[in-house]
Design a protein around this motif. Sequence first.
Motif, PDB file in Angstrom:
ATOM      1  N   ARG A   1       0.831  -1.212   0.000  1.00 25.25           N
ATOM      2  CA  ARG A   1       0.000   0.000   0.000  1.00 25.25           C
ATOM      3  C   ARG A   1       0.863   1.259   0.000  1.00 25.25           C
TER       4      ARG A   1
ATOM      5  N   SER B   1      -4.389   0.154  -2.612  1.00 16.78           N
ATOM      6  CA  SER B   1      -4.000   1.562  -2.595  1.00 16.78           C
ATOM      7  C   SER B   1      -4.424   2.290  -3.862  1.00 16.78           C
TER       8      SER B   1
ATOM      9  N   GLN C   1       0.844   4.053  -2.928  1.00 18.61           N
ATOM     10  CA  GLN C   1       0.587   5.464  -2.666  1.00 18.61           C
ATOM     11  C   GLN C   1       1.584   6.354  -3.408  1.00 18.61           C
TER      12      GLN C   1
END
Length: 336
Positions: A226, A258, A230
């Motif tokens: 994740r 994400s 990002q």
Amino acid sequence: MASASVKDVAALAQVSVGTVSNVLNRPDIVSPETVERVQLAMEKLSYVRNEAARQLRLGHSQAIGLISFSGANPFFTDMATAAENAASEAGYEVIVGNSNERSEREAGYLNLFEEFRVRGVLLSPVGDVAPRLRRMRDRDIPVVLVDRESSDSSFSSVSVDDVAGGALATQHLIDTGRTRILFAGGPATIQQVGDRLTGARSVVDRHPGVTLEVVFGEELTALEGRRIGQTVADRAPADRPDAVFAANDLMAIGLLQSLFIGGRLAVPDEIAIVGYDDILFAGASIVPLTSVRQPSHLIGETAVQILLEEADDPSLAPRHIRYQPELVVRESTTPR
């Protein structure tokens, strides 16, 4: 209150101590009537067998030690389950420990298994523990590496050709029209991560115009996936990759979460994702995940078979079984 002894059982059942021993260890040579009488005496006295004393006499226990590299990764759980089933069929129990990718925890389990005098150890090592394993082998405790190979080939191993797996994943992404590929891996010191990256690079090198960016996270976890997702989503469109090859499915699923949440990037339209291991959750993720499958059950079963053979015959030369991976294509890499 003192525990009942074999002598107490023999006295109550009106048999010899040797007969009680036979009922415990070789009931097939004792008449059914005598077995029933001895077992009834054990129940009345709440007799509990002293397994530690028995192991001391034998020189080893009827247990196998297994140290998993990561208890959070379902691949290792599946492999351990298969190993337990195979060991049970052979009359052995499996004691499972999780190193959680930490060498100090690995060392603690190795010490524990040596103290327990296990019949052998299955190990996915964190680092180079060859000297420690040689000491165990000298004490008649064989070791088989699972999902790993020893640098000097001195220990038997059961693994997957991760270089081939990395090549499979990357070639698939190129075949679906992707040219800007990001490899998301865990610590570079992990052998499998390095092998999968080697396979990816070998394919990219054969395709002019295709680039490979490498990002190493601290762990092979969904949380790390994740975090990497990002950073990818925060980039300007021209700087983003159009595909990600994650070193395992947990990272790939984290990446997918994400990118998917909030509609930041469409998978696979804007970015394709391939994972590795083909865990159960891969096919059930938000967008079903393309993954490189490892035969986790076969690895566990084969490792137990080799371990028990070496326990029975320490003179056997080390064997190295390397299975081939398989690409499982799902919606996360639909062609453009």
